[in-house]
Design a protein around this motif. Structure first.
Motif, PDB file in Angstrom:
ATOM      1  N   HIS A   3      68.315  36.886  32.834  1.00 50.19           N
ATOM      2  CA  HIS A   3      69.297  37.904  32.466  1.00 50.19           C
ATOM      3  C   HIS A   3      69.151  39.155  33.315  1.00 50.19           C
ATOM      4  O   HIS A   3      70.135  39.853  33.596  1.00 50.19           O
ATOM      5  CB  HIS A   3      69.233  38.222  30.967  1.00 50.19           C
ATOM      6  N   HIS A   4      67.900  39.485  33.755  1.00 43.97           N
ATOM      7  CA  HIS A   4      67.712  40.607  34.683  1.00 43.97           C
ATOM      8  C   HIS A   4      68.378  40.305  36.024  1.00 43.97           C
ATOM      9  O   HIS A   4      69.051  41.178  36.616  1.00 43.97           O
ATOM     10  CB  HIS A   4      66.226  40.887  34.890  1.00 43.97           C
ATOM     11  N   PHE A   5      68.177  39.097  36.507  1.00 44.06           N
ATOM     12  CA  PHE A   5      68.754  38.686  37.793  1.00 44.06           C
ATOM     13  C   PHE A   5      70.290  38.753  37.727  1.00 44.06           C
ATOM     14  O   PHE A   5      70.936  39.279  38.653  1.00 44.06           O
ATOM     15  CB  PHE A   5      68.300  37.266  38.133  1.00 44.06           C
ATOM     16  N   LEU A   6      70.849  38.265  36.649  1.00 50.22           N
ATOM     17  CA  LEU A   6      72.298  38.267  36.513  1.00 50.22           C
ATOM     18  C   LEU A   6      72.849  39.686  36.377  1.00 50.22           C
ATOM     19  O   LEU A   6      73.890  40.020  36.949  1.00 50.22           O
ATOM     20  CB  LEU A   6      72.721  37.429  35.303  1.00 50.22           C
ATOM     21  N   SER A   7      72.156  40.526  35.619  1.00 48.35           N
ATOM     22  CA  SER A   7      72.598  41.914  35.440  1.00 48.35           C
ATOM     23  C   SER A   7      72.561  42.670  36.755  1.00 48.35           C
ATOM     24  O   SER A   7      73.500  43.412  37.097  1.00 48.35           O
ATOM     25  CB  SER A   7      71.716  42.624  34.415  1.00 48.35           C
ATOM     26  N   ASN A   8      71.493  42.492  37.514  1.00 51.00           N
ATOM     27  CA  ASN A   8      71.328  43.215  38.777  1.00 51.00           C
ATOM     28  C   ASN A   8      72.317  42.750  39.844  1.00 51.00           C
ATOM     29  O   ASN A   8      72.618  43.502  40.779  1.00 51.00           O
ATOM     30  CB  ASN A   8      69.899  43.059  39.288  1.00 51.00           C
ATOM     31  N   ASN A   9      72.772  41.508  39.719  1.00 51.53           N
ATOM     32  CA  ASN A   9      73.650  40.937  40.754  1.00 51.53           C
ATOM     33  C   ASN A   9      75.038  40.585  40.209  1.00 51.53           C
ATOM     34  O   ASN A   9      75.746  39.765  40.786  1.00 51.53           O
ATOM     35  CB  ASN A   9      73.012  39.680  41.350  1.00 51.53           C
ATOM     36  N   ARG A  10      75.403  41.221  39.112  1.00 51.50           N
ATOM     37  CA  ARG A  10      76.681  40.891  38.465  1.00 51.50           C
ATOM     38  C   ARG A  10      77.860  41.053  39.407  1.00 51.50           C
ATOM     39  O   ARG A  10      78.728  40.159  39.515  1.00 51.50           O
ATOM     40  CB  ARG A  10      76.884  41.767  37.234  1.00 51.50           C
ATOM     41  N   ASP A  11      77.965  42.188  40.075  1.00 45.86           N
ATOM     42  CA  ASP A  11      79.096  42.449  40.955  1.00 45.86           C
ATOM     43  C   ASP A  11      79.139  41.457  42.121  1.00 45.86           C
ATOM     44  O   ASP A  11      80.214  41.003  42.518  1.00 45.86           O
ATOM     45  CB  ASP A  11      79.042  43.883  41.490  1.00 45.86           C
ATOM     46  N   GLU A  12      77.959  41.137  42.660  1.00 44.89           N
ATOM     47  CA  GLU A  12      77.890  40.178  43.762  1.00 44.89           C
ATOM     48  C   GLU A  12      78.366  38.794  43.323  1.00 44.89           C
ATOM     49  O   GLU A  12      79.128  38.120  44.023  1.00 44.89           O
ATOM     50  CB  GLU A  12      76.458  40.097  44.283  1.00 44.89           C
ATOM     51  N   LEU A  13      77.933  38.372  42.129  1.00 42.88           N
ATOM     52  CA  LEU A  13      78.342  37.056  41.617  1.00 42.88           C
ATOM     53  C   LEU A  13      79.844  37.023  41.340  1.00 42.88           C
ATOM     54  O   LEU A  13      80.520  36.032  41.655  1.00 42.88           O
ATOM     55  CB  LEU A  13      77.565  36.732  40.335  1.00 42.88           C
ATOM     56  N   ALA A  14      80.375  38.100  40.757  1.00 48.27           N
ATOM     57  CA  ALA A  14      81.818  38.161  40.481  1.00 48.27           C
ATOM     58  C   ALA A  14      82.615  38.120  41.785  1.00 48.27           C
ATOM     59  O   ALA A  14      83.662  37.452  41.862  1.00 48.27           O
ATOM     60  CB  ALA A  14      82.142  39.422  39.698  1.00 48.27           C
ATOM     61  N   ALA A  15      82.116  38.814  42.806  1.00 47.93           N
ATOM     62  CA  ALA A  15      82.799  38.829  44.096  1.00 47.93           C
ATOM     63  C   ALA A  15      82.804  37.441  44.725  1.00 47.93           C
ATOM     64  O   ALA A  15      83.813  36.999  45.295  1.00 47.93           O
ATOM     65  CB  ALA A  15      82.126  39.835  45.036  1.00 47.93           C
ATOM     66  N   ARG A  16      81.663  36.724  44.609  1.00 50.32           N
ATOM     67  CA  ARG A  16      81.604  35.371  45.178  1.00 50.32           C
ATOM     68  C   ARG A  16      82.573  34.429  44.463  1.00 50.32           C
ATOM     69  O   ARG A  16      83.182  33.559  45.089  1.00 50.32           O
ATOM     70  CB  ARG A  16      80.166  34.830  45.082  1.00 50.32           C
ATOM     71  N   CYS A  17      82.692  34.596  43.156  1.00 51.70           N
ATOM     72  CA  CYS A  17      83.635  33.766  42.403  1.00 51.70           C
ATOM     73  C   CYS A  17      85.073  34.050  42.831  1.00 51.70           C
ATOM     74  O   CYS A  17      85.893  33.134  42.954  1.00 51.70           O
ATOM     75  CB  CYS A  17      83.485  34.011  40.903  1.00 51.70           C
ATOM     76  N   ARG A  18      85.372  35.330  43.071  1.00 51.24           N
ATOM     77  CA  ARG A  18      86.724  35.677  43.519  1.00 51.24           C
ATOM     78  C   ARG A  18      87.039  35.011  44.858  1.00 51.24           C
ATOM     79  O   ARG A  18      88.152  34.528  45.081  1.00 51.24           O
ATOM     80  CB  ARG A  18      86.858  37.194  43.648  1.00 51.24           C
ATOM     81  N   VAL A  19      86.053  35.018  45.746  1.00 50.04           N
ATOM     82  CA  VAL A  19      86.253  34.388  47.060  1.00 50.04           C
ATOM     83  C   VAL A  19      86.516  32.896  46.893  1.00 50.04           C
ATOM     84  O   VAL A  19      87.415  32.327  47.524  1.00 50.04           O
ATOM     85  CB  VAL A  19      85.024  34.615  47.966  1.00 50.04           C
ATOM     86  N   LYS A  20      85.742  32.247  46.040  1.00 48.26           N
ATOM     87  CA  LYS A  20      85.938  30.809  45.811  1.00 48.26           C
ATOM     88  C   LYS A  20      87.313  30.539  45.211  1.00 48.26           C
ATOM     89  O   LYS A  20      87.991  29.569  45.589  1.00 48.26           O
ATOM     90  CB  LYS A  20      84.838  30.268  44.888  1.00 48.26           C
ATOM     91  N   VAL A  21      87.735  31.396  44.274  1.00 50.55           N
ATOM     92  CA  VAL A  21      89.062  31.233  43.668  1.00 50.55           C
ATOM     93  C   VAL A  21      90.149  31.396  44.725  1.00 50.55           C
ATOM     94  O   VAL A  21      91.105  30.618  44.794  1.00 50.55           O
ATOM     95  CB  VAL A  21      89.275  32.249  42.526  1.00 50.55           C
ATOM     96  N   GLY A  22      90.003  32.401  45.571  1.00 49.75           N
ATOM     97  CA  GLY A  22      90.996  32.668  46.593  1.00 49.75           C
ATOM     98  C   GLY A  22      91.097  31.568  47.633  1.00 49.75           C
ATOM     99  O   GLY A  22      92.165  31.342  48.205  1.00 49.75           O
ATOM    100  N   ASN A  23      89.990  30.880  47.891  1.00 52.31           N
ATOM    101  CA  ASN A  23      89.980  29.824  48.907  1.00 52.31           C
ATOM    102  C   ASN A  23      90.435  28.470  48.363  1.00 52.31           C
ATOM    103  O   ASN A  23      90.640  27.538  49.137  1.00 52.31           O
ATOM    104  CB  ASN A  23      88.575  29.667  49.501  1.00 52.31           C
ATOM    105  N   ARG A  24      90.570  28.358  47.038  1.00 51.01           N
ATOM    106  CA  ARG A  24      90.940  27.075  46.465  1.00 51.01           C
ATOM    107  C   ARG A  24      92.459  26.903  46.533  1.00 51.01           C
ATOM    108  O   ARG A  24      93.198  27.776  46.081  1.00 51.01           O
ATOM    109  CB  ARG A  24      90.458  26.982  45.018  1.00 51.01           C
ATOM    110  N   PRO A  25      92.960  25.784  47.082  1.00 54.17           N
ATOM    111  CA  PRO A  25      94.409  25.573  47.221  1.00 54.17           C
ATOM    112  C   PRO A  25      95.121  25.620  45.868  1.00 54.17           C
ATOM    113  O   PRO A  25      94.661  25.032  44.895  1.00 54.17           O
ATOM    114  CB  PRO A  25      94.499  24.157  47.831  1.00 54.17           C
ATOM    115  N   GLY A  26      96.218  26.351  45.832  1.00 52.30           N
ATOM    116  CA  GLY A  26      97.031  26.396  44.626  1.00 52.30           C
ATOM    117  C   GLY A  26      96.523  27.324  43.542  1.00 52.30           C
ATOM    118  O   GLY A  26      97.122  27.441  42.476  1.00 52.30           O
ATOM    119  N   ARG A  27      95.412  27.995  43.763  1.00 56.11           N
ATOM    120  CA  ARG A  27      94.829  28.871  42.732  1.00 56.11           C
ATOM    121  C   ARG A  27      95.138  30.313  43.072  1.00 56.11           C
ATOM    122  O   ARG A  27      94.877  30.783  44.179  1.00 56.11           O
ATOM    123  CB  ARG A  27      93.321  28.657  42.658  1.00 56.11           C
TER     124      ARG A  27
END
Length: 377
Positions: A3-27
């Protein structure tokens, strides 16, 4: 701890998810959906991990649901359901629902490897439980909403089919009733013209009902047989039946002579019904004492059938909606609002078009355009 790791890197993880969403066809997604979907779940995951490290660990199920899933109210179940519904509204598939949570899992794993962050086995089990419950709830809501949309669409289609059937049934019954009343009042023989109108109406009624029964059995759209037939003969048959209706509406009805060599190809009964719908509409809205005119002629490679009335013309915007199902712009709502819709669909099925031209302070001209043919010599 995880939970410390996730809290400290929350913005980074959210940004990576956005990139994956943006790169997925039709999403695609709005900024609000990007904020309330996976980022919200990430916050719930962090809180679950924190609670499980506290003396009140049983309360973690209120956030993310029980081990093994099952029906249970939790924060994750509510937000995951909303996420699944949002993806359906974007027109996505159930695979995309699963992918969204898979993106977060992959982002956490990749970042942990990059940062060489060790985690306890229990923490990974908790994360997997949260992911499983979220995916299950999101897919369940997605499927429920999708089935509801399909059911509503099927109901609309069924209602429209029933409306078309009722409209055609009423028209044919109306013509048969008028013919019978005319024969009875005038003490006419049924071997004459009025009797022929009555006979054709009854035959058409039988065909309509038989075709509807076959349609139910096959659960498919019934297509009539396409034949080559005389345009003059078609117009004469329409005139014989429509003359009776015009008298009910206190208007005159006239047909101009038709070239005997002209022919059209299509489903005869359906085209008769289409023109009859246009004439019924004209009789209904033309001003009392005025004329409805039916003409059929060739223009280049097309056959044009015009129905002209004296309704006074259309109000602004009416022409744009008058062919839509159940559309009734007039105060006269005695019908179902399907006549023009049926006519347009029928003519389109016979490779033709139906248009309307409003003549200001005069009336309307409905024009059917069909491919031109000639009678064999």
């Amino acid at each position: 701890m995880l939970h410390h790791f996730l809290s400290n890197n929350r913005d980074e993880l959210a940004a990576r998810c956005r990139v994956k969403v943006g790169n997925r066809p039709g999403r695609s997604a709005t900024e609000a959906q990007l904020q309330s979907g996976i980022p919200l779940f990430l916050d719930q995951l962090i809180r679950t991990l924190r609670v499980e490290q506290s003396p009140e660990r049983k309360n973690s199920e209120l956030i993310s649901g029980p081990i093994g899933g099952g029906a249970a109210l939790s924060e994750v179940s509510v937000s995951a359901g909303q996420h699944g519904k949002a993806l359906l509204e974007l027109g996505l598939t159930v695979d995309q629902v699963v992918h969204d949570y898979g993106d977060l899992c992959q982002s956490i794993t990749d970042l942990a490897v990059e940062r060489d962050a060790p985690f306890a086995v229990d923490e990974f089990r908790t994360m997997n439980r949260c992911l499983d419950n979220a995916i299950s709830d999101a897919v369940t809501e997605f499927s429920y909403q999708r089935d509801g949309v399909h059911a509503a669409r099927n109901a609309d289609e069924s209602n429209q089919r029933m409306g078309v059937f009722a409209h055609e049934l009423r028209n044919l019954l109306g013509t048969a009733s008028l013919a019978f009343a005319a024969a009875k009042t005038g003490n006419l023989s049924f071997s004459g013209a009025t009797g022929s109108v009555l006979e054709r109406s009854l035959v058409s009624l039988e065909k309509l009902i038989t075709n509807s029964i076959q349609d139910v059995h096959r659960s498919a759209h019934l297509k009539g047989t396409s034949d080559l037939f005389s345009l003059a003969g078609l117009i004469q048959e329409i005139y014989d039946a429509a003359t009776l209706s015009s008298k009910v509406y206190d208007c005159s009805f006239r047909v101009l002579p038709v070239d005997a060599e002209l022919a059209i190809k299509g489903t005869r009964d359906l085209l008769i019904a289409a023109v009859a719908n246009l004439l019924q509409n004209a009789f209904k809205f033309t001003k009392p004492g005025t004329e409805v005119l039916l003409t059929a002629y060739a223009q280049g490679d097309r056959i044009l059938i015009d129905v002209k009335d004296h309704c006074g013309g259309l109000a602004a915007g009416v022409a744009d909606i008058m062919f839509l199902p159940f559309s009734q712009a007039s105060t006269n709502v005695t019908g179902l609002g399907l006549g023009l819709t049926i006519a347009k669909q029928t003519i389109a099925a016979n490779d033709g078009t139906l248009t309307v031209n409003s003549l200001d302070k005069i009336g309307c001209v409905f024009t059917i355009s069909l491919p031109r043919h000639s009678m064999p010599t």
